[in-house]
Design an enzyme around this catalytic site. Structure first.
Site, PDB file in Angstrom:
ATOM      1  CB  CYS A  12     -16.789  20.750 -30.507  1.00 40.43           C
ATOM      2  SG  CYS A  12     -17.065  22.519 -30.717  1.00 40.43           S
ATOM      3  CG  ASP A  13     -18.488  21.092 -24.075  1.00 40.17           C
ATOM      4  OD1 ASP A  13     -18.607  19.852 -24.165  1.00 40.17           O
ATOM      5  OD2 ASP A  13     -17.834  21.663 -23.188  1.00 40.17           O
ATOM      6  N   PRO A  14     -20.125  23.113 -27.671  1.00 49.34           N
ATOM      7  CG  PRO A  14     -19.058  25.121 -28.224  1.00 49.34           C
ATOM      8  CD  PRO A  14     -18.801  23.751 -27.700  1.00 49.34           C
ATOM      9  CG  MET A  15     -20.616  21.116 -33.620  1.00 48.18           C
ATOM     10  SD  MET A  15     -19.234  20.160 -34.276  1.00 48.18           S
ATOM     11  CE  MET A  15     -18.037  21.465 -34.549  1.00 48.18           C
TER      12      MET A  15
END
Lengths: 791, 791
Positions: free
Chosen positions: B471-474
């Site tokens: 999950c990139d935006p975590m």
């Protein structure tokens, strides 16, 4: 001319199709906005870097201001639809997106507001945009009147597109408590440190009204749907806005009031549109500008613009010139000087030249600019490419490319400040270095800048150009480390000469002697290496090839290389005559003097990016007004006031009817260029950049005041030596200088052998008035010989 | 359904207003294009980085592909105006910009072309777009027919906007020799080194036709003028195009033919549109695609797409599912695997998962991808964030942010390749390190990747998340260096278990033992620290706060943390039951299973950017199909084939009539998300990202083949264990595996106690077929108990 009825403080355009890109501009300490006559807008504000609050419908590039801005159907704008609820007929004010032919139309940009009056089918819409002084916010007022002979039911629908705010998050809703459409977003980021940088940003765009709308819509798509902007689906068949929101959809502020207007009846509205950080800020702005003292807001905004009107006024036979020079020109100078063109890292060259004009408006700004620029100088003496205005600022775009001319502007700005104020204390101000401990006086800073400049030369002693000088895109002349700038040789010589006078005035005779020697030796080198027979070369490339010479098919002659040869005194009388003739023959166009000609139509890898720019646009062979202003300065320097006036006046030529579509602008400001390449591309020649960021404004203002009107400071004294154009029989002007007020009348007297100056009735011996008394008013009469008699 | 008539290889939409964003997509080895039913286009090509040749009318940002692309009036598109020269009536095919209601309309995107047939007022326009295999060029054919009862005079005007090409230089002209509109530009730059980088770029966009136009226009503005795009001034009052050029103006390719069409008469045209470096390249492309063997071009293009159709075919009671899985799904997998999503620096995670699907299409590509990824691994074992595909490529965007999960995908891709091919030689391939001399075997590379992963843990032994995992935006869970990823703990355990099998098969028992121990210890830690009572937490923040837990109001439950707990075997039967129930209760929506819920509506600084994304879009609470595919994998893993099928089938749900406007797409591909947040934002839930770049495709294909149909390799053997949905009474499928062809029929038999597999009439003992013979065809019958009887 029919389209432009001028009343000094306000221009008027009466047909929106005649000059579609005609635009007025407003700014304040936080933002600027350029509004076209048809309703399109370009605006930005500082947060702290330049940002937008109204966007295109696509993810737009972050870039510096581009010339000849292109408008298209979904371009950001401010639009007011009016629908007749009995017939369904629709129009929009000012003109877009419906483009209905108005019965009557007036676009009236003023000094501190922009107004429109549109009449269509018995309805009049009056619009006015103002800016507050210190907030990033647009204040709109709108009045809808029934000027027909029957009662009317109309829907009034202001539509403020907000556009593609962010790929990460965008949306909008109507906040009933605020009475506002609130469009929210999150500035996109990927690196965690950017989150913390972005936290303070004004990621909201809002539209607040002074009364609750009957209906609203927030989704761009829901509003227009199949009907498109010209006939929005939401307004078809007598419908009312559906009250939707925008959820990761493109938002817009759209409100609707259904009005019943008796004959002569009208309704007034007030809106605030702009960016905000949070709901509290929206509430505060709405309270201030919707429910506050609107007259006080207007007065403050006028007072802000008045602050910039300067201390100079002229009355000449040329009323349009007067109106421009008395109001619009200082306004443009003030815009530059007070806002630094809304950047946080102005190019050093621009920063100092913008400050040059400010000596006539607010000299303390010029002082601060000079000291700030010097404080970012390297201990080597090198002046940086850009000046950072706050701690978070960074050098961007062109400021990352090494240019070699910045020292010159530090000298010129400092001397201009001294001429105007005689505040010699600035020279002793202690100033830090960016890369070294301790401080030195400004005088030492400037001197060291020139010593550094004198050291950055090739084996001939000509200054290296690196990746550019004043001409940014001349980036491949010297990128290998050898190419030199002919213009910079001249400008260096000029700067050394004027700084030598400062050195002398401080009895620093060693330095003065060195400077004079350097200046003079440079002149010798210029004549030895750069004189081409009829004009001066622009430089010599890395490979030792002179360019801007008669052997070149493109870029044969450059204006700056001639102007500064005149300023630095390199040219003798024979050379002068040849140069002027070459300029007339090769650079003159109906739209002014081109920066060089012929424009490049193919890449020259030993000149650079300049040669790849569109021929006739921007730096490639355009009438680049900044260069033209230097030429005017040179012409005054050699006492050719007539030619100088023609060069300046060409920048203001109000477009003739046939030209309007080409120039596409009102003469509210000097644009940075008119397209040149007249012989190569006649169709587009004369077209304006529509860009008001330009060092031209300062130079133009300075030349009118100090050269054309000829009233300037010089050391302790004041010089009175007008060079008005011979077509003027007389003119009057007034300015304050050294704390005194000068009322000057200049008159041509037939048969007079020499110019005569009388101060308070006493004939002055020559042109120099010594011992100006602070607070005193001087009545000055200048009689000059009438040249007409020579015919 | 009425709008979509499917024939397997081609879909059909018969109303352009029903699903305005419905689009087909084509690609080849150099470019891709997504065309909406109404004529708008999004296209890019590699040069070598992704570039555009048709632009918006404004300076657009360079960015990665964004979901839910927004179209607007002046969006790039390909439009064909038809004007009746007797009545002046105007329409445009396919639909924009005139938006006239067609008498008949069909939009028919196919596997290797996109077609339209539009009829209006007795004129039929047939359009077809194809791409060549190896050139960046669009090949358009157009046929204009008179299908009415009288002779007709019509003007046919193809209009290909080119948009804002460059702030430095743009223009265009008609080149009579080429029979083409040639739009020129210079890619803008400031630093001199960029000049040399840009020199090779294809800065031209051209439109060439197979016959000389009667008239042409190149200036966008001159074409539309006051009439705008819907009623261009140049086409008003029977006028013909004026033959102008564009000089630092926005160019367009516009041609006109005035046709006289007898009853049943028609005229055919062929166009090439695309980028070029110079005139010679235009001439070559025109010769190849306008005057060459057009049938050969078409065959080559079909052959290219056929290459990607894979080695699997299914025939089930669900014809739409079959059509998708047999043609459109492998096509999507092939697009990813053959083009690497048209980037030069794919994220390692994506690169390896895209290669996962390619094992069924072209396993040598998977092999090359695995070896290339390993060759950019650090000697520490660390797998980089992105893989550079050529020497000039750099890590961009999200690849500059540290993520910690890449090792997992290296294991999974390698195991998938081995399962499919049993090509164990790959493990002994000698592979370099990016930061160290020498080579080691791929086996050592993968092992070292896992050892590195095992070392990057906190004091509890849980894996650090840094600025993100899958999950990139975590990105703020662990940016301070302490936060851990629960999902990555599970995925690590899973990867270690499967790699332990590889180690065992190589008799590397020490390593196998270590891996099994680590995997099992990780499961213990997961249950100790991450079990929340009814489901697993998604992670623990830098401040020690578990998130994705019942105490959270937003982001309470994350799908991935459950799916991979099932895959790694952490959950016992009680835990499984609780998790499945929690997923059904909290994550199920009518559009699929959401990635987590409830969506975040405010920033959580201990989770990160994820929580600032639009709730319901992309990663914030959407039905993120990649995560849903993992869930399906987990469900097959626990033998819940019915539930798994429902999860997969939801990704393909053909939009019901009411949904079309919401989903706005044809089921030609699995989009990366459908909007979720169903309970919070029901209006927009289910809307498609319209983005076909997603790791979902590979996983979906793999699950259908290996799990639903259940035919997969395992070591030297082949497993035959279908898990078809209980609503299917039967299905047949065929695939090649290990060089053999398997024809498999699966049939439900009432009363059958256990599944029975017969190979060539011989009952198999269990599900494993050993000793598959290369080149042989196997006839397989699988009888499975009918579950219906239980009711």
């Amino acid at each position: 001319m029919a389209a432009f009825i001028e009343n000094g403080n306000r221009f008027r355009l009466t047909d929106p199709t005649l000059a579609p890109a005609a635009a007025g501009y407003l700014w304040n300490r936080r933002m600027m906005i350029q509004m076209t006559c048809r309703g399109y807008a370009v605006s930005q504000y500082m947060d702290p870097e330049p940002r937008k609050y109204a966007h295109a419908p696509t993810l737009a590039a972050q870039t510096f201001m581009q010339p000849e801005h292109r408008y298209f159907a979904h371009h950001p704008g401010r639009f007011f639809y009016v629908r007749d609820d009995r017939t369904g007929a629709l129009f929009s004010a000012p003109h877009e997106p419906v483009r209905a032919t108005p019965d009557s139309y007036a676009f009236e940009p003023g000094l501190s507001d922009i107004r429109w009056v549109i009449e269509k089918n018995g309805i009049r819409v009056e619009l006015c945009l103002e800016l507050p002084v210190d907030d990033a916010a647009e204040i709109w007022s709108a009045k809808v009147s029934n000027i027909g002979k029957t009662d009317r039911d109309v829907a009034f629908v202001p539509y403020f597109p907000v556009g593609y705010m962010s790929w990460m998050n965008m949306g909008g809703h109507f906040d009933a408590e605020l009475g506002a459409v609130v469009c929210t977003s999150v500035t996109p980021y990927q690196a965690v440190e950017d989150y913390f940088k972005n936290r303070h940003l004004k990621d909201i765009t809002f539209l607040a009204a002074d009364r609750t709308p009957d209906y609203f819509e927030v989704s761009q798509q829901a509003f227009e749907d199949e009907g498109g902007l010209a006939d929005p689906s939401a307004l078809q068949a007598g419908g009312n806005l559906a009250g939707g929101d925008a959820a990761y959809e493109i938002p817009a502020g759209i409100m609707q009031w259904n009005l019943t207007l008796p004959v002569d009846g009208s309704e007034e509205f007030r809106f605030v549109f702009g960016p905000a950080h949070d709901k509290a800020e929206i509430a505060a702005l709405a309270a201030k500008y919707l429910r506050g003292d609107t007259e006080a807001v207007r007065s403050a905004s006028r007072a802000y613009v008045d602050e910039g009107l300067g201390s100079f006024e002229i009355e000449s036979p040329d009323a349009a010139f007067d109106a421009f020079v008395n109001r619009w020109l200082p306004r443009q100078v003030f815009y530059h000087g007070d806002t630094n063109r809304l950047t946080t890292d102005p190019q050093t060259r621009n920063y100092l030249q913008d400050a040059l004009g400010m000596v006539f408006i607010r000299p303390e700004t010029t002082r601060a600019v000079i000291l700030r620029a010097a404080s970012q100088q390297f201990a080597s003496g090198k002046v940086p490419d850009g000046i950072l205005l706050n701690s978070g600022a960074t050098l961007k775009y062109i400021n990352q490319i090494p240019h070699t001319d910045h020292a010159v502007w530090l000298v010129i700005a400092t001397c201009a400040y001294l001429d105007e104020t005689n505040d010699r204390s600035i020279l002793d101000e202690q100033v830090a270095w960016i890369d070294s401990e301790g401080t030195d006086s400004l005088y030492d800073h400037v001197t060291r800048a020139l010593r550094f400049l004198a050291g950055e030369v090739d084996e001939r002693g000509l200054p290296l150009i690196a990746q550019g000088d004043w001409c940014d895109p001349m980036n491949m002349v010297g990128y290998k480390g050898k190419g030199v700038s002919g213009w910079l040789a001249e400008a260096s010589s000029y700067a050394m000469s004027v700084w030598a006078e400062i050195s002398e005035s401080r009895s620093d005779s060693d330095n003065a002697k060195w400077l004079r020697h350097e200046a003079s030796a440079m002149v010798d080198r210029i004549n030895a290496h750069l004189w081409d027979g009829d004009w001066y070369a622009r430089g010599i490339t890395d490979d030792g090839v002179p360019f801007g010479v008669s052997a070149d098919e493109e870029g044969r002659i450059y204006l700056n290389a001639q102007s500064w040869a005149l300023l630095c005194g390199a040219a003798d009388d024979d050379q002068k005559a040849r140069m002027l003739s070459a300029i007339d023959d090769q650079l003159a166009t109906p739209y002014g003097i081109a920066m060089f000609a012929p424009a490049y139509t193919k890449m020259r890898e030993d000149v650079g990016r300049l040669t790849q720019k569109w021929p006739g646009s921007a730096e490639n062979g355009a009438v680049y007004n900044h260069a033209a202003a230097f030429y005017a300065a040179a012409l005054y320097h050699i006492s050719d006031g007539d030619r100088a006036y023609r060069v300046l006046r060409a920048m203001l030529t109000e477009p003739a009817a046939a030209d309007i579509a080409v120039r596409g602008q009102l003469p509210l400001y000097i644009p940075n260029y008119y397209r040149g390449a007249y012989h190569q591309f006649p169709r587009t020649a004369g077209r304006s950049s529509n860009l008001f960021n330009t060092g031209t404004a300062s130079w133009f203002y300075r030349l009118v005041i100090e050269q054309m009107c000829g009233l300037r400071g010089a050391g302790d004294a004041v010089v009175i030596a007008p060079q008005i154009p011979s077509e003027w029989d007389r003119c009057r002007f007034r300015r304050t200088l050294r704390g005194a007020t000068f009322d000057v009348s200049v008159e041509r007297v037939p048969g007079l052998p020499d110019q005569v100056v009388e101060v308070d009735g006493q004939r002055l011996d020559g042109t120099i008035l010594r011992q100006v008394e602070h607070g005193r008013s001087y009545d000055v009469k200048v009689k000059i010989p009438s040249r007409v008699q020579q015919d």
